[in-house]
Structure formats: structure tokens, C-alpha cells
Design a protein around this motif. Structure first.
Motif, mmCIF file in Angstrom:
data_model
loop_
_atom_site.group_PDB
_atom_site.id
_atom_site.type_symbol
_atom_site.label_atom_id
_atom_site.label_comp_id
_atom_site.label_asym_id
_atom_site.label_seq_id
_atom_site.Cartn_x
_atom_site.Cartn_y
_atom_site.Cartn_z
ATOM 1 N N ASN A 123 33.554 -8.988 18.648
ATOM 2 C CA ASN A 123 34.264 -7.971 17.872
ATOM 3 C C ASN A 123 33.902 -8.066 16.390
ATOM 4 O OD1 ASN A 123 36.360 -5.888 17.542
ATOM 5 N ND2 ASN A 123 37.547 -7.504 16.571
ATOM 6 N N VAL A 124 33.835 -9.285 15.861
ATOM 7 C CA VAL A 124 33.454 -9.481 14.460
ATOM 8 C C VAL A 124 32.047 -8.949 14.206
ATOM 9 C CG1 VAL A 124 32.899 -11.217 12.700
ATOM 10 C CG2 VAL A 124 34.991 -11.433 14.049
ATOM 11 N N LEU A 125 31.110 -9.300 15.075
ATOM 12 C CA LEU A 125 29.721 -8.853 14.907
ATOM 13 C C LEU A 125 29.603 -7.341 15.034
ATOM 14 C CD1 LEU A 125 27.934 -11.655 16.954
ATOM 15 C CD2 LEU A 125 27.863 -11.345 14.473
ATOM 16 N N THR A 126 30.369 -6.754 15.952
ATOM 17 C CA THR A 126 30.323 -5.305 16.142
ATOM 18 C C THR A 126 30.752 -4.577 14.875
ATOM 19 O OG1 THR A 126 30.792 -5.533 18.507
ATOM 20 C CG2 THR A 126 31.191 -3.381 17.514
ATOM 21 N N PHE A 127 31.859 -5.006 14.286
ATOM 22 C CA PHE A 127 32.320 -4.343 13.066
ATOM 23 C C PHE A 127 31.423 -4.655 11.883
ATOM 24 C CE2 PHE A 127 36.112 -3.630 15.566
ATOM 25 C CZ PHE A 127 36.553 -2.398 15.101
ATOM 26 N N ALA A 128 30.809 -5.836 11.864
ATOM 27 C CA ALA A 128 29.877 -6.161 10.777
ATOM 28 C C ALA A 128 28.703 -5.192 10.758
ATOM 29 C CB ALA A 128 29.377 -7.599 10.926
ATOM 30 N N VAL A 129 28.144 -4.895 11.934
ATOM 31 C CA VAL A 129 27.003 -3.974 11.967
ATOM 32 C C VAL A 129 27.443 -2.544 11.647
ATOM 33 C CG1 VAL A 129 25.613 -5.395 13.498
ATOM 34 C CG2 VAL A 129 27.148 -3.732 14.497
ATOM 35 N N TRP A 130 28.677 -2.180 12.010
ATOM 36 C CA TRP A 130 29.186 -0.859 11.628
ATOM 37 C C TRP A 130 29.308 -0.752 10.110
ATOM 38 C CZ3 TRP A 130 28.678 3.343 14.055
ATOM 39 C CH2 TRP A 130 28.929 3.477 15.410
ATOM 40 N N TYR A 131 29.919 -1.740 9.492
ATOM 41 C CA TYR A 131 30.076 -1.709 8.032
ATOM 42 C C TYR A 131 28.711 -1.634 7.349
ATOM 43 C CZ TYR A 131 34.821 -3.424 9.057
ATOM 44 O OH TYR A 131 36.107 -3.579 9.538
ATOM 45 N N TRP A 132 27.786 -2.451 7.826
ATOM 46 C CA TRP A 132 26.440 -2.506 7.237
ATOM 47 C C TRP A 132 25.711 -1.181 7.382
ATOM 48 C CZ3 TRP A 132 21.600 -2.295 9.772
ATOM 49 C CH2 TRP A 132 20.498 -2.694 9.007
ATOM 50 N N GLU A 133 25.850 -0.552 8.530
ATOM 51 C CA GLU A 133 25.118 0.682 8.804
ATOM 52 C C GLU A 133 25.724 1.898 8.106
ATOM 53 O OE1 GLU A 133 22.325 3.059 9.720
ATOM 54 O OE2 GLU A 133 22.174 1.086 10.664
ATOM 55 N N LEU A 134 27.026 1.922 7.885
ATOM 56 C CA LEU A 134 27.681 3.118 7.372
ATOM 57 C C LEU A 134 27.919 3.106 5.865
ATOM 58 C CD1 LEU A 134 30.337 3.787 10.178
ATOM 59 C CD2 LEU A 134 28.113 4.887 9.851
ATOM 60 N N ASP A 135 28.010 1.939 5.256
ATOM 61 C CA ASP A 135 28.287 1.893 3.824
ATOM 62 C C ASP A 135 27.195 2.605 3.034
ATOM 63 O OD1 ASP A 135 29.456 1.238 1.378
ATOM 64 O OD2 ASP A 135 28.452 -0.710 1.268
ATOM 65 N N ARG A 136 27.561 3.617 2.303
ATOM 66 C CA ARG A 136 26.644 4.394 1.448
ATOM 67 C C ARG A 136 25.419 4.900 2.204
ATOM 68 N NH1 ARG A 136 24.908 0.802 -3.093
ATOM 69 N NH2 ARG A 136 23.940 2.701 -3.890
ATOM 70 N N GLY A 137 25.589 5.185 3.499
ATOM 71 C CA GLY A 137 24.504 5.792 4.254
ATOM 72 C C GLY A 137 23.529 4.839 4.896
ATOM 73 N N GLY A 138 23.760 3.528 4.803
ATOM 74 C CA GLY A 138 22.872 2.570 5.445
ATOM 75 C C GLY A 138 21.961 1.856 4.462
ATOM 76 N N ALA A 143 19.175 0.969 -0.809
ATOM 77 C CA ALA A 143 18.003 0.519 -1.577
ATOM 78 C C ALA A 143 17.513 1.617 -2.513
ATOM 79 C CB ALA A 143 16.887 0.093 -0.626
ATOM 80 N N ALA A 144 17.636 2.873 -2.079
ATOM 81 C CA ALA A 144 17.203 3.994 -2.913
ATOM 82 C C ALA A 144 18.243 4.363 -3.966
ATOM 83 C CB ALA A 144 16.905 5.204 -2.028
ATOM 84 N N GLY A 145 19.480 3.889 -3.784
ATOM 85 C CA GLY A 145 20.541 4.181 -4.753
ATOM 86 C C GLY A 145 20.951 5.631 -4.792
ATOM 87 N N THR A 146 20.892 6.299 -3.628
ATOM 88 C CA THR A 146 21.150 7.737 -3.620
ATOM 89 C C THR A 146 22.628 8.107 -3.653
ATOM 90 O OG1 THR A 146 20.985 7.672 -1.195
ATOM 91 C CG2 THR A 146 19.004 8.271 -2.411
ATOM 92 N N ASP A 147 23.474 7.319 -3.017
ATOM 93 C CA ASP A 147 24.896 7.662 -2.930
ATOM 94 C C ASP A 147 25.664 6.961 -4.054
ATOM 95 O OD1 ASP A 147 27.511 8.234 -2.286
ATOM 96 O OD2 ASP A 147 27.260 7.866 -0.136
ATOM 97 N N PRO A 148 26.294 7.733 -4.948
ATOM 98 C CA PRO A 148 27.005 7.099 -6.068
ATOM 99 C C PRO A 148 28.382 6.569 -5.704
ATOM 100 C CG PRO A 148 27.211 9.477 -6.222
ATOM 101 C CD PRO A 148 26.311 9.200 -5.042
ATOM 102 N N TYR A 149 28.847 6.862 -4.500
ATOM 103 C CA TYR A 149 30.208 6.492 -4.129
ATOM 104 C C TYR A 149 30.200 5.438 -3.017
ATOM 105 C CZ TYR A 149 31.060 10.811 -6.657
ATOM 106 O OH TYR A 149 31.072 11.785 -7.614
ATOM 107 N N PRO A 150 30.464 4.189 -3.355
ATOM 108 C CA PRO A 150 30.452 3.137 -2.327
ATOM 109 C C PRO A 150 31.666 3.244 -1.419
ATOM 110 C CG PRO A 150 31.198 2.241 -4.415
ATOM 111 C CD PRO A 150 30.770 3.653 -4.687
ATOM 112 N N ASP A 151 31.480 2.834 -0.173
ATOM 113 C CA ASP A 151 32.596 2.774 0.770
ATOM 114 C C ASP A 151 33.342 1.458 0.650
ATOM 115 O OD1 ASP A 151 32.140 5.305 2.462
ATOM 116 O OD2 ASP A 151 30.174 4.353 2.483
#
Length: 224
Positions: A123-138, A143-151
Motif C-alpha cells: 500500500n505504501v509503495l502504491t501510493f508512493a508511485v501515485w504521488y510521484w507520477e501525478l505531482d505537477r504532471g510527472g 524537470a521541464a518546470g512547466t507547471d507553476p502549481y505544485p501538488d
């Protein structure tokens, strides 16, 4: 037009993350899935791990190094992989909770604790990959710094003088976020800013709390 000089340091253009921490998290998750008793698996024990191995292989082959290719196909494939893993996690948690609540056979106290710990870690690993993948578009978008609004607001974002200029949140930061949220049942040093982030952390905390409480109570009762 945005003034590039006014950008926060974590929005600057940076090198993409390595894929291997994400892949390693799934390797651990697959190993834990294979260790679970058959009754907690969705279908045959090997089905979901086999699907996950194939998808991970495609992702690594398509982008083996740093995550700098911003292609919709790879992102959809990554989201599909996480969704498949989440389906297996939800099934395992549901079967464990209903087995304990319904008084079904869960094995010895040691077996129950082992299964409960494995499901909790999955469960911990599942949510970790969700957070990593969804925050500011992945990862590529961060890396490109495109989204100015962090989750998620990490401490380094509010105290840039305490972080090197090249600092960016990476997979280890999201793993730490998922682990502390699962143990403290609330945000610790990293705050959710968007509604989806808040609701996802709420869901993870609820799952972790119910799983830990039921497993420990059942194991203590069995030992008694």
C-alpha cells in the motif's frame, strides 16, 4: 509573459530523474505480491505480477535512462501500470479486512502479521508511485518546470537557502511522503496543496489505519 527570473528555483529546467527507483519500487511490490497467500491475490498469484513485469519492461526499453521524453503514450502506459498495481492492492486490502472482520481463517498470528505487513508495505509503495507520477504532471514535466502549481509542498520549496540550487523532489521524497503518511495518518513535513492530493492522502491514511488496527487486534487475540 512570465518573468523567468521570478521563477522559484524548483521550477527551473533540470535533468530528468532516473527511472530505476520507480522500477525498483515495482520489483519490491511484485516480490511482496508473490509472497502473499493465494487468498489475498486477485486471480492466480502470478497474473498481476506478470502484467506488471511486461509493462515495466516496455517502459524501461522505451526510456531506459533519465525521464526526459515527454510523450503522452509513455505517460498513459505508466498510469496504466500504477492502476493495475492499485487494483491488486485494493483487492488484497479488501480480502484481508473482510477475512478478519468476518472471522475467516487467516492462519496463525505469525502468518497474519506477515501478510498484514506485506499488504501494508504494498500500500505504501502504491501510493508512493501515485504521488510521484501525478505531482505537477510527472517527472518529465517537473524537470521541464512547466507547471507553476505544485501538488505537494516540500520543505525545501519554502526554505530554498537550505537546499542546493539543483534540488528537485524525486522518487525517494515521494516514498518518504507515503511512508510517513501511512504511519502518522497525517501530513508530516510535506503538505498536500491540491484537492486530489489531500483526498489521496486521506484515502491512504484510512487504509493504513484500518489495516494496521485490524491485523494487530486479530494477532493479539490469536496470541491470547
Amino acid at each position: 509573459m512570465e518573468d523567468l527570473g521570478s521563477r522559484p528555483f524548483w521550477r527551473g529546467l533540470s535533468r530528468g530523474e532516473q527511472r530505476w527507483p520507480f522500477a525498483l519500487a515495482f520489483v519490491v511490490m511484485i516480490a511482496l505480491q508473490l509472497m502473499l497467500p493465494e487468498r489475498y491475490s486477485l486471480g492466480a498469484r502470478w497474473v498481476l505480477p506478470a502484467i506488471e513485469v511486461v509493462v515495466i519492461g516496455v517502459l524501461v526499453a522505451a526510456n531506459p535512462g533519465r525521464l526526459e521524453r515527454r510523450t503522452p503514450m509513455l505517460r498513459r502506459l505508466s498510469l496504466t501500470l500504477i492502476a493495475v498495481a492499485s487494483l491488486g492492492t485494493a483487492w488484497s486490502v479488501g480480502k484481508l479486512v473482510t477475512a478478519i472482520a468476518g472471522g475467516k481463517d487467516t492462519g496463525s498470528a505469525a502468518e497474519l502479521l506477515g501478510s498484514g505487513a506485506a499488504i501494508w508495505l504494498i500500500n505504501v509503495l502504491t501510493f508512493a508511485v501515485w504521488y510521484w507520477e501525478l505531482d505537477r504532471g510527472g517527472a518529465p514535466e517537473r524537470a521541464a518546470g512547466t507547471d507553476p502549481y505544485p501538488d505537494f509542498l516540500f520543505p525545501q520549496m519554502t526554505a530554498p537557502e537550505l537546499a542546493p540550487g539543483h534540488w528537485r523532489p524525486q522518487f525517494a521524497d515521494y516514498l518518504y511522503l507515503a511512508f510517513t503518511n501511512a504511519t502518522a495518518f497525517s501530513p508530516t513535513d510535506t503538505l498536500p496543496l491540491t484537492r486530489w492530493a489531500k483526498l489521496t492522502m486521506l484515502l491512504q491514511s484510512a487504509i493504513s489505519l484500518v489495516t494496521a488496527a485490524l491485523v494487530i487486534a486479530k494477532a493479539v487475540n490469536a496470541l491470547g
